[in-house]
Design a protein around this motif. Structure first.
Motif, PDB file in Angstrom:
ATOM      1  N   THR A  26      18.972   3.690 -15.147  1.00 42.52           N
ATOM      2  CA  THR A  26      18.340   4.835 -14.486  1.00 42.52           C
ATOM      3  C   THR A  26      17.275   5.434 -15.394  1.00 42.52           C
ATOM      4  O   THR A  26      17.239   5.178 -16.607  1.00 42.52           O
ATOM      5  N   TRP A  27      16.431   6.267 -14.766  1.00 42.64           N
ATOM      6  CA  TRP A  27      15.406   6.941 -15.563  1.00 42.64           C
ATOM      7  C   TRP A  27      16.047   7.811 -16.632  1.00 42.64           C
ATOM      8  O   TRP A  27      15.588   7.858 -17.775  1.00 42.64           O
ATOM      9  N   VAL A  67      14.518  11.754  -9.093  1.00 46.92           N
ATOM     10  CA  VAL A  67      15.883  11.710  -8.563  1.00 46.92           C
ATOM     11  C   VAL A  67      15.856  11.147  -7.142  1.00 46.92           C
ATOM     12  O   VAL A  67      14.818  11.126  -6.474  1.00 46.92           O
ATOM     13  N   THR A  68      17.020  10.702  -6.683  1.00 47.41           N
ATOM     14  CA  THR A  68      17.110  10.073  -5.364  1.00 47.41           C
ATOM     15  C   THR A  68      17.237  11.077  -4.237  1.00 47.41           C
ATOM     16  O   THR A  68      16.966  10.752  -3.074  1.00 47.41           O
ATOM     17  N   THR A  69      17.643  12.291  -4.550  1.00 48.48           N
ATOM     18  CA  THR A  69      17.812  13.326  -3.529  1.00 48.48           C
ATOM     19  C   THR A  69      17.689  14.700  -4.154  1.00 48.48           C
ATOM     20  O   THR A  69      17.880  14.858  -5.372  1.00 48.48           O
ATOM     21  N   ASN A 102      22.322  11.126  -9.688  1.00 46.64           N
ATOM     22  CA  ASN A 102      21.208  11.008  -8.742  1.00 46.64           C
ATOM     23  C   ASN A 102      19.894  10.570  -9.379  1.00 46.64           C
ATOM     24  O   ASN A 102      18.850  10.584  -8.718  1.00 46.64           O
ATOM     25  N   SER A 103      19.938  10.164 -10.633  1.00 45.89           N
ATOM     26  CA  SER A 103      18.713   9.716 -11.304  1.00 45.89           C
ATOM     27  C   SER A 103      18.234   8.390 -10.707  1.00 45.89           C
ATOM     28  O   SER A 103      19.029   7.492 -10.429  1.00 45.89           O
ATOM     29  N   LEU A 104      16.934   8.272 -10.518  1.00 42.09           N
ATOM     30  CA  LEU A 104      16.345   7.045  -9.974  1.00 42.09           C
ATOM     31  C   LEU A 104      16.561   5.861 -10.910  1.00 42.09           C
ATOM     32  O   LEU A 104      16.565   6.015 -12.134  1.00 42.09           O
ATOM     33  N   ARG A 105      16.739   4.683 -10.321  1.00 39.45           N
ATOM     34  CA  ARG A 105      16.698   3.478 -11.135  1.00 39.45           C
ATOM     35  C   ARG A 105      15.253   3.245 -11.587  1.00 39.45           C
ATOM     36  O   ARG A 105      14.320   3.445 -10.814  1.00 39.45           O
ATOM     37  N   THR A 108      12.756   1.211  -9.568  1.00 37.76           N
ATOM     38  CA  THR A 108      12.235   1.822  -8.343  1.00 37.76           C
ATOM     39  C   THR A 108      10.809   2.318  -8.546  1.00 37.76           C
ATOM     40  O   THR A 108      10.002   2.336  -7.611  1.00 37.76           O
ATOM     41  N   GLN A 134       7.117   2.617  -3.024  1.00 38.49           N
ATOM     42  CA  GLN A 134       7.422   3.953  -3.546  1.00 38.49           C
ATOM     43  C   GLN A 134       6.637   4.319  -4.803  1.00 38.49           C
ATOM     44  O   GLN A 134       6.617   5.488  -5.190  1.00 38.49           O
ATOM     45  N   LEU A 155       6.145   8.262  -6.223  1.00 41.33           N
ATOM     46  CA  LEU A 155       7.021   8.681  -7.313  1.00 41.33           C
ATOM     47  C   LEU A 155       6.224   9.014  -8.572  1.00 41.33           C
ATOM     48  O   LEU A 155       6.471  10.047  -9.217  1.00 41.33           O
TER      49      LEU A 155
END
Length: 404
Positions: free
Chosen positions: A28-29, A64-66, A109-112, A115, A121, A125
């Motif tokens: 994740t980030w 984050v994803t959400t 909820n951290s972005l991969r 991504t 995206q 992003l």
């Protein structure tokens, strides 16, 4: 060979074992940011550590994803800046309360990282992160230099992902985002004339005589406040009764906060900016007299420093900042006090460099004395150089004459 013997396959695009590919895809980030901090921490100056933590805390909260259930921005930032991106604290202390809950939400909820390079995206992003670093916490535009610094750190973290084979290339390079232009030129309205500087120094002499020479170093020797703060008796290698003298500059001591230094002190002594570890600098008779009088009347701190704060400790920005504002109130007119004229102690350095350039001292020599590169010097002080128009006009006029 070992993975082959276990019957594990290899990814056809990267050639890596499938287990390694799965691990990279899952980073994740937030994980990457922590690893980047750990990479930089051992060799980074304390001020650089705070800059890295600040930049990463800014972008991490939006990658984050959400946004559902997102904690309060201030609580989340405190958890990131003060703990997650502080290597020593993360390794030696435990987060509790609201900050612990906020960090748990972020980790979940951290972005991969991969991504950020997905075609669908990537633009949205990366632009979201860059737009965030272009703002202060209150939503107003950040200073151009701050944006540039944060962008460079964000870029560096993504480059680290490339180095780790998590990303094939830095996704920022694929996004045409334009940072605000950096206004590097010194505002000529901050530059004080010699008589104004003398009036300011006289006001300081009246209220805090033990600091007069400190401000004199900024003006007459073009020193940064952090350089003047660490000036020691042994650095005054030549203070004759008459004529020019010489100082040996050996370091800089910016204030960064004790929690970010290796020594636990609020100031970190570092080598000079853009120069060798020790640099000799000629100083005019005016400063020689100030330093001789200072040593005779006020002596030094126990460790030899010429200028110190309360109880012999380091001279703090808050102290010399307050004294400077008091001097401005005493020496300047109300209109001048309300203007940018010599608004900060650092403006004394700008005033001294400007005086030398306008006196006709060659730019390379001024740059050497001030600790600048020549190109930077001319770019920063371009708007302050004046007084030669008549000479240039005369040369152009001569060139325009028809000798025929």
């Amino acid at each position: 060979m070992q993975v082959a013997r276990k019957g594990e396959g290899f990814d056809t695009e990267t050639g890596l074992p499938e287990s390694m590919v799965r691990a990279q895809l899952s980073v994740t980030w937030f994980d990457l940011a922590c690893r980047f901090v750990d990479l930089k921490w051992p060799h980074a100056a304390a001020k650089s550590r705070t800059g890295i933590a600040d930049a990463l805390a800014t972008v991490t909260s939006v990658l984050v994803t959400t946004k559902r259930g997102k904690p309060d921005d201030k609580v989340l930032r405190a958890a990131l800046y003060g703990w997650a991106f502080h290597k020593v604290r993360r390794e030696t202390t435990k987060l509790t309360g609201k900050e612990a809950a906020a960090l748990k939400w972020l980790q979940d909820n951290s972005l991969r990282v991969v991504t950020l390079n997905e075609k669908e995206q990537r633009s949205q992003l990366i632009r979201s992160a860059l737009d965030t670093i272009a703002l202060k916490m209150d939503g107003t535009p950040a200073a151009a230099k701050t944006v540039a610094r944060k962008r460079a750190i964000f870029y560096g973290a993504l480059n680290y992902a490339v180095e780790l084979d998590i990303l094939p290339a830095n996704p920022i390079d694929r996004v045409a985002w334009k940072a605000p232009a950096i206004a590097e030129e010194v505002n000529r309205n901050v530059v004080a004339r010699p008589r104004q500087v003398r009036a300011l120094l006289a006001a300081i002499e009246d209220k805090r005589p033990e600091l007069t020479a400190f401000y004199g170093c900024l003006y007459y020797a073009y020193m940064r406040p952090g350089e003047a703060k660490v000036l020691r008796r042994g650095d005054c290698i030549d203070l004759p009764e008459e004529g020019w003298g010489q100082l040996l500059l050996s370091g800089n001591s910016p204030r960064v906060g004790s929690e970010w230094t290796d020594t636990g002190t609020s100031h970190e002594e570092r080598q000079l900016k853009h120069r060798a570890k020790k640099t000799a600098r000629p100083i005019p008779p005016e400063l020689v007299r100030l330093l001789r009088r200072h040593l005779a009347e006020h002596g030094t701190a126990p460790d030899g420093r010429l200028f110190s704060g309360g109880r012999g400790g380091p001279l703090s920005e808050s102290v010399y900042g307050r004294v400077w504002q008091l001097a401005r109130d005493m020496a300047l007119t109300p209109t001048q006090v309300a203007s940018p004229l010599a608004g900060r102690p650092y403006d004394l350095r700008h005033s001294g460099v400007t005086l030398a350039l306008n006196a006709g001292v060659p730019a390379p020599e001024v740059a050497r004395r001030a600790g600048h590169g020549v190109d930077v010097l001319l770019r920063v002080y371009a708007g302050c150089i004046d007084g030669h128009e008549h000479m240039w006009n005369g040369r152009i006029e001569d060139a325009l004459k028809d000798d025929d």
